[in-house]
Enzyme design. Structure first.
Site, PDB file in Angstrom:
ATOM      1  N   GLU A  68      -4.519   2.398  -4.717  1.00 47.98           N
ATOM      2  CA  GLU A  68      -3.168   2.482  -4.488  1.00 47.98           C
ATOM      3  C   GLU A  68      -2.366   0.889  -3.886  1.00 47.98           C
ATOM      4  OE1 GLU A  68      -4.868   4.551  -0.955  1.00 47.98           O
ATOM      5  OE2 GLU A  68      -5.470   4.173  -3.053  1.00 47.98           O
ATOM      6  N   ASN A 120      -2.323  12.867  -4.094  1.00 49.57           N
ATOM      7  CA  ASN A 120      -3.296  13.337  -4.819  1.00 49.57           C
ATOM      8  C   ASN A 120      -3.888  14.797  -4.492  1.00 49.57           C
ATOM      9  OD1 ASN A 120      -3.365  11.322  -6.543  1.00 49.57           O
ATOM     10  ND2 ASN A 120      -4.972  10.123  -5.596  1.00 49.57           N
ATOM     11  N   ASP A 123      -1.362   9.529 -10.857  1.00 49.81           N
ATOM     12  CA  ASP A 123      -1.420   8.576 -12.170  1.00 49.81           C
ATOM     13  C   ASP A 123       0.197   8.194 -12.255  1.00 49.81           C
ATOM     14  OD1 ASP A 123      -4.130   8.105 -11.797  1.00 49.81           O
ATOM     15  OD2 ASP A 123      -4.395   9.404 -13.579  1.00 49.81           O
ATOM     16  N   ASP A 156       1.030  -1.143   0.086  1.00 49.93           N
ATOM     17  CA  ASP A 156      -0.114   0.048  -0.085  1.00 49.93           C
ATOM     18  C   ASP A 156       0.699   1.245   0.061  1.00 49.93           C
ATOM     19  OD1 ASP A 156      -2.964   1.121   0.552  1.00 49.93           O
ATOM     20  OD2 ASP A 156      -1.625   2.232   1.881  1.00 49.93           O
TER      21      ASP A 156
END
Length: 507
Positions: free
Chosen positions: A417, A381, A390, A373
């Site tokens: 993610e 983000n 991305d 993770d």
């Protein structure tokens, strides 16, 4: 050839009937949903209005109780009546719906009126509420039928209470009058359409208030209405649909009987109005369905014509089939890849894990799983934007692919993610080495992340190993790795947690 044409005609017929039946069913279902929403809306309104009316009656009753106790204690001397008049005026200013308060003696003569002086010779001995208290020893509040006030000329509803002499004999009545117009002003603010109606009645059907207001409805008794003859005997709350006995309009009703007072609140919407939006949608749906059927017929005709050319084009179809098979194979390859990271996708991961579990059990070999993770990825983000997020995932996916080099290993995007690595024929120590190598590469890549306490992008890893000969299911292996991942994140992130071995039922 003729057989194929007959089959085509049969297919067109079946499709057309299916479209027609599906359209009819959808129209019926949409109609039922529209009516259900209208019933729910009405029930919610009845609950609100019932609470509103109950609150007004309760406040009026409590006011009368206090005044009655003063009358029974201090009597009806002029000085006492004047004090009560001032008290009533103060209370009246706090209850907007209150039109006035009147005190009557045992003969129905007016002793005090809160709105001014007592008219000469004023009496209410003939009023039904006075007769009720005179003949009934109960001191409970009584809700009377709507009457015209003899002081203001307005339509009012009386809430009254009896008061007694010290020896228990009837001494008179005290009443609070509630202006019907006040209720109508509130009801008029509620959107019930052109043919909707709101009504408050007694439990025996006596109309107290009805909106829209009609003079002829005042004093009307609706005891023969379907609500009273067919529903209220069995339920405190309900819905119904029938033609109104007052104006003949078909409405959908919701009604609620008050739990404290003999009152019934009903809200009705004109059925035609409630279904107006559904009718408009139904017209559009039917138009679309008719258009679709025309398209189907045209396509069917073209299909029949195409059948006649089938033999001539059979060779081309075979070639096209081969091209399609190749395209499908390419699509299958693409379908196993995650388009963002280039790793295997979740479906490919699930299929491979199931296969590797069976292989490990069959060959008595270990199997390890890494769950990865990305730390503080939401902050990434929020800070840099989703396009940058991305790009970050693409870089991490490449780093993971570089760390997993054996042909039998599989690196996949597990979701969001989260990444995952399946390591066949790998014990716990080998899995830990792969995890440490990936964490080292990720750290050395120095992907800037100002929202992370480490100042760069890091990850947490949970490791789970299925020892040789174990028959644990996929869920157990994933669950163990997920718990290890959770511990790694709880311990501060940017680290791995190596779970203990597990075993279970056959995969």
């Amino acid at each position: 050839m003729k057989r194929d044409i007959r089959l085509a005609v049969l297919l067109l017929t079946v499709i057309s009937l299916t479209v027609a039946m599906a359209t009819a069913w959808e129209l019926w279902a949409a109609r039922e949903r529209t009516l259900a929403k209208a019933y729910t809306h009405n029930l919610n309104l009845t609950q609100a209005l019932d609470t509103y009316v109950e609150g007004i009656i309760t406040q009026s009753s409590m006011l009368l109780l206090g005044l009655a106790e003063r009358l029974e204690t201090d009597g009806t001397t002029p000085a006492q009546l004047e004090r009560l008049r001032h008290l009533a005026q103060r209370q009246q200013s706090l209850l907007n719906q209150l039109d006035g308060i009147v005190i009557y003696d045992a003969n129905g003569n007016w002793l005090m009126v809160s709105n001014g002086n007592v008219p000469a010779g004023a009496t209410s001995a003939d009023r039904s509420f006075f007769i009720h208290h005179r003949d009934n020893p109960s001191t409970d509040a009584y809700i009377g039928e709507p009457i015209r006030s003899r002081s203001s000329g307005k339509w009012v509803i009386t809430v009254s209470r009896r008061y007694n002499h010290p020896d228990g004999r009837f001494a008179g009545v005290i009443s609070a009058t509630l202006g019907v117009e006040n209720f109508l002003q509130l009801f008029g603010k509620i959107d019930i359409g052109q043919h909707g109606a709101i009504g408050v009645t007694t439990s025996n059907g006596q109309v107290l208030v009805r909106y829209p207001f009609r003079q002829a409805d005042m004093g009307r008794v609706l005891s023969r209405s379907p609500i009273f003859t067919g529903y209220l005997d069995h339920a405190m709350v309900g819905t119904a649909s029938f033609n109104s006995s007052l104006d003949g309009i078909e409405r959908i009703y919701a009604f609620r009987k008050n739990e404290r007072y003999p009152l019934v609140t009903a809200v009705a919407l004109g059925k035609d109005e409630a279904l107006a939006s559904w009718r408009a949608d139904a017209v559009r749906t039917v138009a679309i369905a008719v258009g679709l059927l025309l398209v189907i017929v045209i396509i069917g005709i073209l299909m029949i014509l195409a059948i006649q050319r089938r033999i001539r084009t059979e060779g081309l179809l075979v070639a096209a089939r081969e091209e399609l098979l190749k395209a499908n194979h390419q699509l299958e390859v693409l379908a196993s890849r995650d388009p963002l990271t280039g790793l295997q996708n979740r479906r490919s991961f699930d299929d491979r894990l199931t296969a590797e579990l069976r292989r490990a059990y069959r060959e008595q070999s270990p199997l390890s799983l890494l769950l990865i993770d990305v730390d503080y990825f939401k902050r990434f983000n929020d800070t840099y934007g989703h396009p940058a997020g991305d790009d970050c995932l693409r870089n991490i996916g490449q780093l993971l692919a570089d760390s997993v080099r054996r042909p039998g290993d599989l690196a996949a995007r597990y979701g969001g993610e989260e990444l995952a690595v399946i390591l066949p024929n790998t014990d716990n120590a080998g899995a830990q080495a792969v995890a440490e190598q990936f964490l080292q590469h990720l750290w050395q890549s120095n992907l800037t992340h100002v929202g992370s306490p480490f100042g760069r992008v890091t990850a947490s890893i949970g490791i789970a190993t299925l020892p040789a000969g174990s028959d644990a299911p996929a869920a157990a292996l994933i669950g163990t790795a997920d718990q290890a991942l959770y511990r790694a994140k709880g311990a501060g992130r940017n680290r791995l947690d190596n779970a203990s071995s597990l075993s279970g039922s056959a995969p």
